[in-house]
Write an enzyme that holds these catalytic residues in place. Structure first.
Site, PDB file in Angstrom:
ATOM      1  N   ASP A   1       0.875  -1.168   0.000  1.00 46.02           N
ATOM      2  CA  ASP A   1       0.000   0.000   0.000  1.00 46.02           C
ATOM      3  C   ASP A   1       0.912   1.218   0.000  1.00 46.02           C
ATOM      4  OD1 ASP A   1      -1.728   2.084   0.499  1.00 46.02           O
ATOM      5  OD2 ASP A   1      -2.245   1.472   2.535  1.00 46.02           O
TER       6      ASP A   1
ATOM      7  N   LYS B   1       3.036  11.394  -3.464  1.00 47.84           N
ATOM      8  CA  LYS B   1       1.952  10.749  -4.214  1.00 47.84           C
ATOM      9  C   LYS B   1       1.066  11.784  -4.900  1.00 47.84           C
ATOM     10  CE  LYS B   1      -1.582   7.170  -3.417  1.00 47.84           C
ATOM     11  NZ  LYS B   1      -2.099   6.231  -2.402  1.00 47.84           N
TER      12      LYS B   1
ATOM     13  N   GLU C   1      -7.280   0.668  -4.277  1.00 45.20           N
ATOM     14  CA  GLU C   1      -7.241   0.578  -2.815  1.00 45.20           C
ATOM     15  C   GLU C   1      -8.571   0.121  -2.208  1.00 45.20           C
ATOM     16  OE1 GLU C   1      -5.785   4.440  -1.799  1.00 45.20           O
ATOM     17  OE2 GLU C   1      -3.769   4.025  -2.553  1.00 45.20           O
TER      18      GLU C   1
ATOM     19  N   ASP D   1     -12.916   5.045   1.977  1.00 44.10           N
ATOM     20  CA  ASP D   1     -11.462   5.037   2.140  1.00 44.10           C
ATOM     21  C   ASP D   1     -10.932   6.467   2.129  1.00 44.10           C
ATOM     22  OD1 ASP D   1      -8.748   4.650   2.106  1.00 44.10           O
ATOM     23  OD2 ASP D   1      -8.693   3.384   0.323  1.00 44.10           O
TER      24      ASP D   1
END
Length: 618
Positions: free
Chosen positions: A13, A74, A179, A206
Site C-alpha cells: 500500500d 503521491k 485501494e 477510504d
C-alpha cells in the site's frame, strides 16, 4: 490459474503519508513490521550531504532539514507542474518543486554536495524500495514480484507513473490494484462474507492521508464485484492538516504581525504540530500547540478545540458525504439497500467524519473491524498470493471485477468528446469505434484521447494524441479507421488505430506517455536507483564498522579498569594502551566517514591490545 511461484510475492500500500507491506505466509496474511518495529512506514525521503534516509528516519529529519525532506509525493504522481493542485500544494511544502521537461514537476534537493532533481516516480521508487527491503529482511528471501495499490480514482497517467516507480525500484508489478477493492478483499476475508452465498452490498469509505475513494461492491460466493466508484485524488488528512496550519499561520500573523509562510523550517514545525493536534482531537475535545522560538525568537502558543477543527474542515467533510451519495446513486442502489459501510484509511478516525457518515446512513453502525491503516496492504497481499499461485483454495478461486473510474473518449467535430468507454465499465475491457476522414483527400489524421465526464474536450483531461500519416487519400468520409480502446487489468489504457486499405493496413498504438517518463528516462532512473542503493549499503557498512570500532574501544577501556588486569599488567603498558584507546575515541568524535578498511584496521589494533592484556592478566 497462475502457476505456483517458489518466491514470495508481496502487497504494498503506497500511501501519501504512510505505506504498508504484507505477505502471505503460514496460511495467512502477515503485516510486516519495519526495522523500527512499526507496521506502517512514513512515505518520506530525506537527503543529507552524505546519506539518504527513507521512512521513520526521514520523518525525524523533517523539522531539522525541511528543504531536503520530501513527503506527500503521491500528490505529484502523474500530474503536470501547471496543475492547479500542484501549484496550491507547493505553497505549503517545505521542499522545492520546479518545472521539469514536458511540464513535469521535479523535486529539487541538496544531496552529495550538489543540487539534484528527482521525478516523483523516483521518490516513490525509493519508498517502494524501502518496503521491498523491509519484506526481504522479514521473509529472509529476495523479493521481485509485488501488487501495488493506487486510489480507485487515479487516472491513466497516475497509474502508469505508479507502475514506472515500481520498475525503478526493481519490482515486477504484477498488478496495479485499486485501494478500495483491496480493502474489500480484507473485509471479505475478515468477516467470511467472501465465501458466503448471501449477497451483500458493501460500501468502502477510504479516506487516507492524501486521497479519498468510495466504492460500492457486491460480495458473494468468492466474487467481489465493483459496481461504482467515486472519489477525489486530492482530499485527505494532508488537507485537514493544511486547514489547521493555515489557521495557525493566520493567528501568528494577527498576534505578532509577522508572516511565517515563507520560512520552510517554521512552516514544517507548525505542520507537524498541526498533524499531532489533529490526532489528539480524535480522542479528546481540546488540545494546545506550543512551539518555542517558532520564528525570529518568538514562541507560539494556541489552544484549539475539536469543534474549531471541525469548523475549519466542515466543507471538506461534507464533500466526502456528497461523494458517497454520488457513488451509490450512480449504481442505482438506494442507501437503505447498502448492508455494510467499511471504514478504511487513517482519516476515518476523525469523529466528525464518522458522525456525518452515520447520520447519512440513518444511524447504521459503521464497520471498524478491519485495521484502517493495514487493510489495503492485506488485500494486496491476498491478490499477490493469488497471482503467484499461493494461498488457500479460497484465495485461488477469488474473482475480482473492477471498474474504470473515468469515461474514456475520442475528440470529434466541434471539440466534443465522444465517449467510447463509459465510467464504471468493468475491466479489462476492449471497445472499437469507426472514424472517418472529415476533409477531402486529407493525407493524415490525428486522434486525441480524453478522459473525464464533460462534453467539451477542453474541459476533460487530454491523455495523449497520435497521428497516422500518408493515409489513403479520398473524398471526405470514404477513408475509414478502426480505433480500438483497451483498458487492461491494471486500469491502464492502450489505444490503437488502423486504416484498412488495399494491400495492407497501418497501425499505431498509444500508451500515453505525454508528460511522463520515457523508456530511456526509466532506464536511467533504474541505473541511478541501483547506484543509490549501493551508496546506501556502503554508508551502512561504514556506520556499522565505526560503531564496531567504538564498541571495541570502550570494551578495552572497561577491561583496563578490571582489578585483575591492573594488578598483573605493568603500569607502563596500561598507560600506553589507555592512550591508544583515548586517541581512537577522540578520533571517532571528530571523524568524517572513512572507508570501512580504516575502521577495521584500527579495530584490529585494539583487538590485538585486548588479547595481549588478557594474556598478561592470566
Amino acid at each position: 490459474m497462475a502457476e505456483r511461484s517458489t518466491t514470495p510475492a508481496i502487497g504494498i500500500d503506497l500511501g501519501t503519508t504512510y505505506s504498508c507491506v504484507a505477505a502471505w505466509r503460514h496460511d495467512r496474511v502477515e503485516i510486516i513490521p519495519n526495522d523500527q518495529g512499526n507496521r506502517t512506514t512514513p512515505s518520506c525521503v530525506a537527503f543529507k550531504e552524505t546519506e539518504r534516509f527513507v521512512g521513520d528516519a526521514a520523518k525525524n529529519e523533517a523539522t531539522r532539514n525541511p528543504t531536503n525532506t520530501v513527503f506527500a509525493v503521491k500528490r505529484l504522481m502523474g500530474r503536470r507542474f501547471s496543475d492547479v493542485s500542484v501549484q496550491s500544494d507547493m505553497k505549503l511544502w517545505s521542499y522545492k518543486v520546479i518545472d521539469g521537461d514536458g511540464d513535469r514537476p521535479n523535486i529539487l534537493v541538496d544531496y552529495q554536495g550538489t543540487q539534484k532533481q528527482f521525478a516523483a516516480e523516483e521518490i516513490s521508487a525509493m519508498i517502494l524500495t524501502k518496503m521491498k527491503e523491509v519484506a526481504e529482511a522479514f521473509l529472509g528471501s529476495s523479493i521481485k514480484n509485488a501488487v501495488v495499490t493506487v486510489p480507485a480514482y487515479f487516472n491513466d497517467a497516475q497509474r502508469q507513473a505508479t507502475k514506472d516507480a515500481g520498475l525503478i525500484a526493481g519490482l515486477n508489478v504484477m498488478r496495479i490494484m485499486d485501494e478500495p477493492t483491496a480493502a474489500a478483499v480484507a473485509y471479505g476475508f475478515d468477516s467470511n462474507d467472501v465465501s458466503s452465498a448471501v449477497k451483500k452490498n458493501v460500501l468502502i469509505f477510504d479516506l487516507g492521508g492524501g486521497t479519498f475513494d468510495v466504492s460500492l461492491l457486491s460480495i458473494s460466493c468468492g466474487v467481489i464485484e465493483v459496481k461504482t466508484t467515486a472519489g477525489d485524488t486530492h482530499l485527505g488528512g494532508e488537507d485537514f492538516d493544511n486547514c489547521m496550519l493555515n489557521h495557525f499561520v493566520e493567528e501568528f500573523r494577527r498576534k505578532q504581525r509577522k508572516d511565517i509562510s515563507s520560512n520552510p523550517r517554521a512552516l514544517r514545525r507548525l505542520k507537524t504540530a498541526s498533524e499531532q493536534a489533529k490526532r489528539i482531537l480524535s480522542t479528546t475535545t481540546e488540545t494546545a500547540v506550543h512551539l518555542d522560538c517558532l520564528y525570529e525568537g518568538i514562541d507560539f502558543y494556541s489552544a484549539i478545540t475539536r469543534a474549531r477543527f471541525e469548523e475549519l474542515n466542515i466543507d471538506l467533510f461534507k464533500k466526502c458525504i456528497e461523494t458517497v451519495k454520488r457513488c451509490h446513486e450512480d449504481a442505482g442502489i438506494d442507501k437503505n439497500d447498502i448492508d455494510v459501510v467499511v471504514l478504511v484509511g487513517g482519516s476515518t478516525r476523525i469523529p466528525k467524519v464518522q458522525q456525518l457518515l452515520k447520520d447519512y446512513f440513518s444511524g447504521m453502525d459503521l464497520c471498524k473491524s478491519i485495521h484502517p491503516d493495514e487493510a489495503v496492504a492485506y488485500g494486496a497481499a491476498v491478490q499477490a498470493a493469488k497471482l503467484s499461485g499461493q494461498g488457500t483454495e479460497e484465495i485461488k478461486n477469488l474473482v475480482l471485477i473492477d471498474v474504470t473510474p473515468l469515461s474514456i473518449g475520442i475528440e470529434g467535430l466541434g471539440d466534443i468528446t465522444n465517449v467510447v468507454i463509459p465510467r464504471n465499465t468493468p475491466i479489462p475491457v476492449q471497445k472499437k469505434v469507426v472514424r472517418k476522414t472529415v476533409v477531402d483527400f486529407q493525407s493524415n489524421v490525428t486522434f486525441k484521447i480524453y478522459e473525464g465526464e464533460r462534453v467539451r474536450s477542453e474541459d476533460n483531461n487530454l491523455l495523449g494524441q497520435f497521428s497516422l500519416y500518408d493515409i489513403h487519400r479520398a473524398p471526405r468520409g470514404e477513408t475509414k479507421f478502426n480505433v480500438t480502446f483497451e483498458i487492461d487489468i491494471n486500469g491502464i489504457l492502450h489505444v490503437s488505430a488502423e486504416e484498412p486499405i488495399s494491400g495492407g493496413k497501418k497501425q499505431i498504438t498509444l500508451i500515453n506517455r505525454e508528460g511522463r517518463l520515457s523508456k530511456e528516462e526509466i532506464d536511467r532512473m533504474v541505473h541511478e536507483a541501483e547506484r543509490y542503493r549501493i551508496e546506501d549499503d556502503q554508508f551502512k557498512k561504514k556506520v556499522l564498522a565505526k560503531n564496531s570500532l567504538e564498541d571495541e574501544a570502550y570494551s578495552l577501556r572497561r577491561l583496563m579498569e578490571d582489578e585483575k588486569v591492573i594488578s598483573k599488567v605493568a603500569s607502563g603498558y596500561l598507560e600506553y594502551t589507555a592512550g591508544a584507546v583515548d586517541k581512537v575515541i577522540n578520533w571517532l568524535k571528530h571523524d568524517v566517514p572513512k572507508d570501512v578498511y580504516v575502521y577495521n584496521s584500527k579495530k584490529k589494533e585494539l583487538q590485538e591490545m585486548c588479547s595481549k592484556l588478557s594474556e598478561m592478566s592470566l
